[in-house]
Design a protein around this motif. Structure first.
Motif, PDB file in Angstrom:
ATOM      1  N   SER A 278       0.807  -1.219   0.000  1.00  0.00           N
ATOM      2  CA  SER A 278       0.000   0.000   0.000  1.00  0.00           C
ATOM      3  C   SER A 278       0.842   1.272   0.000  1.00  0.00           C
ATOM      4  O   SER A 278       0.449   2.278  -0.587  1.00  0.00           O
ATOM      5  CB  SER A 278      -0.936  -0.001   1.213  1.00  0.00           C
ATOM      6  OG  SER A 278      -0.195  -0.084   2.414  1.00  0.00           O
ATOM      7  N   GLN A 279       2.004   1.246   0.658  1.00  0.00           N
ATOM      8  CA  GLN A 279       2.836   2.447   0.696  1.00  0.00           C
ATOM      9  C   GLN A 279       3.355   2.802  -0.706  1.00  0.00           C
ATOM     10  O   GLN A 279       3.331   3.973  -1.110  1.00  0.00           O
ATOM     11  CB  GLN A 279       4.006   2.260   1.657  1.00  0.00           C
ATOM     12  CG  GLN A 279       3.595   2.263   3.123  1.00  0.00           C
ATOM     13  CD  GLN A 279       4.797   2.191   4.055  1.00  0.00           C
ATOM     14  OE1 GLN A 279       5.926   2.010   3.606  1.00  0.00           O
ATOM     15  NE2 GLN A 279       4.551   2.315   5.350  1.00  0.00           N
ATOM     16  N   THR A 280       3.806   1.787  -1.434  1.00  0.00           N
ATOM     17  CA  THR A 280       4.270   2.020  -2.811  1.00  0.00           C
ATOM     18  C   THR A 280       3.110   2.466  -3.696  1.00  0.00           C
ATOM     19  O   THR A 280       3.268   3.358  -4.541  1.00  0.00           O
ATOM     20  CB  THR A 280       4.914   0.743  -3.380  1.00  0.00           C
ATOM     21  OG1 THR A 280       6.002   0.350  -2.542  1.00  0.00           O
ATOM     22  CG2 THR A 280       5.423   0.972  -4.791  1.00  0.00           C
ATOM     23  N   VAL A 359       4.534  10.672   6.330  1.00  0.00           N
ATOM     24  CA  VAL A 359       4.221   9.305   5.916  1.00  0.00           C
ATOM     25  C   VAL A 359       5.418   8.666   5.223  1.00  0.00           C
ATOM     26  O   VAL A 359       6.241   9.348   4.608  1.00  0.00           O
ATOM     27  CB  VAL A 359       2.983   9.269   4.986  1.00  0.00           C
ATOM     28  CG1 VAL A 359       1.755   9.813   5.692  1.00  0.00           C
ATOM     29  CG2 VAL A 359       3.243  10.043   3.699  1.00  0.00           C
ATOM     30  N   ASN A 360       5.489   7.339   5.307  1.00  0.00           N
ATOM     31  CA  ASN A 360       6.604   6.608   4.702  1.00  0.00           C
ATOM     32  C   ASN A 360       6.550   6.597   3.181  1.00  0.00           C
ATOM     33  O   ASN A 360       7.549   6.293   2.521  1.00  0.00           O
ATOM     34  CB  ASN A 360       6.619   5.163   5.213  1.00  0.00           C
ATOM     35  CG  ASN A 360       6.928   5.084   6.695  1.00  0.00           C
ATOM     36  OD1 ASN A 360       7.657   5.930   7.226  1.00  0.00           O
ATOM     37  ND2 ASN A 360       6.374   4.086   7.370  1.00  0.00           N
ATOM     38  N   ALA A 361       5.361   6.889   2.624  1.00  0.00           N
ATOM     39  CA  ALA A 361       5.216   6.857   1.169  1.00  0.00           C
ATOM     40  C   ALA A 361       5.928   8.022   0.490  1.00  0.00           C
ATOM     41  O   ALA A 361       6.268   7.939  -0.703  1.00  0.00           O
ATOM     42  CB  ALA A 361       3.728   6.877   0.798  1.00  0.00           C
ATOM     43  N   LEU A 362       6.201   9.107   1.231  1.00  0.00           N
ATOM     44  CA  LEU A 362       6.786  10.297   0.607  1.00  0.00           C
ATOM     45  C   LEU A 362       8.173  10.038   0.020  1.00  0.00           C
ATOM     46  O   LEU A 362       8.423  10.386  -1.143  1.00  0.00           O
ATOM     47  CB  LEU A 362       6.820  11.457   1.603  1.00  0.00           C
ATOM     48  CG  LEU A 362       7.333  12.789   1.047  1.00  0.00           C
ATOM     49  CD1 LEU A 362       6.487  13.241  -0.138  1.00  0.00           C
ATOM     50  CD2 LEU A 362       7.333  13.856   2.132  1.00  0.00           C
ATOM     51  N   PRO A 363       9.113   9.442   0.769  1.00  0.00           N
ATOM     52  CA  PRO A 363      10.430   9.181   0.151  1.00  0.00           C
ATOM     53  C   PRO A 363      10.339   8.202  -1.025  1.00  0.00           C
ATOM     54  O   PRO A 363      11.130   8.306  -1.968  1.00  0.00           O
ATOM     55  CB  PRO A 363      11.259   8.598   1.304  1.00  0.00           C
ATOM     56  CG  PRO A 363      10.275   8.183   2.347  1.00  0.00           C
ATOM     57  CD  PRO A 363       9.110   9.095   2.210  1.00  0.00           C
ATOM     58  N   ILE A 364       9.385   7.270  -0.971  1.00  0.00           N
ATOM     59  CA  ILE A 364       9.194   6.352  -2.110  1.00  0.00           C
ATOM     60  C   ILE A 364       8.763   7.150  -3.335  1.00  0.00           C
ATOM     61  O   ILE A 364       9.265   6.934  -4.450  1.00  0.00           O
ATOM     62  CB  ILE A 364       8.154   5.266  -1.765  1.00  0.00           C
ATOM     63  CG1 ILE A 364       8.610   4.435  -0.562  1.00  0.00           C
ATOM     64  CG2 ILE A 364       7.905   4.359  -2.972  1.00  0.00           C
ATOM     65  CD1 ILE A 364       7.587   3.426  -0.084  1.00  0.00           C
TER      66      ILE A 364
END
Length: 464
Positions: A278-280, A359-364
């Protein structure tokens, strides 16, 4: 009132200046349309809840498919009008307009009628969640009522672009978008004698805005005595011309299919992205929102180039067509390249509009942008060259090139290498696909027989 002249600057004058000012209204119109959808989604999502937002998302997927399906036919009408006016054949231009009016009117009424009857079946076929199903059906039925006005607006916009006018459609698009945004809260929540209609109110706002803007546009064209308006005694132009209708359908369908090829490839790409969690997926979704705006300059330049090239092809000014292609590519590098450079300089800031900073999704998402963003410059070259080739009537080759680049190169590259490269295989596939499409387009533009293609000649239709 002084009539609007049939004289067009698209076949004479400085190409750089003409193409630039012809492109700008198209670009602003595309931005307006995207902002309209975003604002309406905010009203529905924030105040009516997730079920309502799901309902509009499912309904808009159907609407997007229908609009992209007729866009190809509209683009064919644009080219036919442009070639006719470039050849100074106003009678043929009016026959194109009359045939298009009859065809689009009949098509829109048939589609709207079928949509009203089968709205529930369509939503069930899409597996719309049960809590959102009645909301989606209510919304969809009113959207289908608005469809004839929307098709009418698309048709007139394309005709005017073919005639060398992008400013008039923009004015009335501003009216439509402004009304839609302003009327959404009125019909959703109600005020005074206006009842609260909930999600149906959002669709009613679209219906009212589309009908008013289309009526105003038609009235304006007759008030200005536009040279393509049909008057009393010219009803014979409304009888469909078989040659023109055949050209619209046979040339328009491949143009529309290009949008279908792109849409389906994006759906397939999302399904591959979902393998990585989901993060990606959230990071990719945020990038998609940003890329919608990054691609707008190239799309606008492509539309402008198509209209401009069509008139010059009709006027037999092939020397200008070559320069139009070069200037279009230059504009793509400047405009799309400028946006891409801005993204690289402000990657985190740009993505923070769609993703919270914690959120962790930002650096991705930042990593995805770093790998993918440049590829839209290469893809823009394909858009421009394809638009020039389509303006002559060569519509199959650009479709084949796009299909090969997306379905035979990009998606296989992503799916085969994702086992060893991980998600990076997906991101690098964008560049591989874009470069492949650009090289194939450049090769066909340089060596292909597209200059011998024709929109109306069936005897010489071999060069597709």
């Amino acid at each position: 009132m002084k009539p609007v002249s049939s004289h067009s600057a698209l076949t004479e004058g400085p190409i750089v200046k003409t193409l630039f000012f012809f492109t700008l209204p198209i670009l602003f119109g595309n931005i307006l349309q995207s902002l309209n959808g975003s604002v309406n989604a905010v009203w529905v999502g924030h105040y009516l809840g997730e079920s309502a937002l799901t309902a509009t998302a499912n309904s808009n997927a159907i609407l997007f498919f229908l609009i992209t399906s007729v866009l190809g036919l509209g683009m064919a009408a644009t080219i036919l009008v442009g070639q006719s006016l470039g050849a100074k054949n106003r009678d043929q231009a009016k026959r194109v307009v009359g045939t298009s009016v009859t065809f689009f009117a009949c098509l829109s009424l048939v589609v709207a009628g079928c949509g009203l009857l089968f709205s529930r079946h369509l939503m069930e076929w899409m597996h719309t969640p049960h809590d959102a199903l009645p909301l989606a059906v209510a919304y969809m039925r009113i959207i289908f009522l608005a469809l004839p006005f929307q098709f009418g607006t698309i048709f007139l916009t394309m005709i005017l672009r073919g005639a060398g006018d992008t400013k008039t459609p923009l004015k009335f698009q501003m009216l439509s978008v402004g009304l839609d945004i302003a009327l959404n809260p009125l019909f959703i929540f109600g005020w005074g004698p206006v009842p609260a209609l909930g999600i149906a109110g959002s669709a009613v706002a679209t219906l009212v805005a589309q009908s008013i803007s289309l009526t105003a546009l038609i009235s304006y064209l007759y008030y200005k005595s536009h040279f393509l308006c049909l008057h009393v005694g010219e009803g014979h132009y409304l009888k469909p011309d078989r040659t023109i209708l055949k050209a619209m359908v046979l040339k328009g369908i491949p143009m529309g299919l290009q949008m279908v090829v792109i849409s389906l490839s994006m759906i397939m790409m999302i399904s591959l992205v979902n393998h990585f969690g989901s993060q990606t997926s959230a990071a990719y979704g945020a990038c998609l929102q940003l890329w919608n705006y990054v691609q707008m300059p190239a799309l606008a330049v492509g539309m402008a180039v198509s209209s401009m090239a069509a008139q010059n092809i009709g006027a037999r000014r092939l020397d200008r067509v070559q320069r139009i292609a070069i200037v279009g590519i230059m504009f793509n590098f400047l405009m799309t390249g400028g946006l891409v450079t801005l993204i690289y300089l402000c990657n985190q800031t740009a993505l923070s509009f769609f993703l919270p900073s914690h959120v962790n999704a930002l650096p991705i998402a930042q990593h995805i942008n770093a790998v993918v963003a440049w590829s839209f410059v290469a893809l823009g070259v394909t858009f421009v060259l394809s638009s020039v080739m389509r303006a002559s009537g060569a519509v199959v080759a650009p479709l084949v090139i796009l299909f090969l680049a997306l379905w035979c190169i990009r998606l296989p590259f992503a799916s085969v290498l994702m086992e060893s490269w991980g998600a990076d295989a997906l991101w690098w596939s964008f560049g591989v696909g874009s470069i492949s499409a650009m090289l194939m387009s450049m090769g066909y533009y340089r060596f292909g027989p597209w200059r011998n293609a024709h929109m109306l000649s069936t005897s010489q239709a071999g060069a597709t």
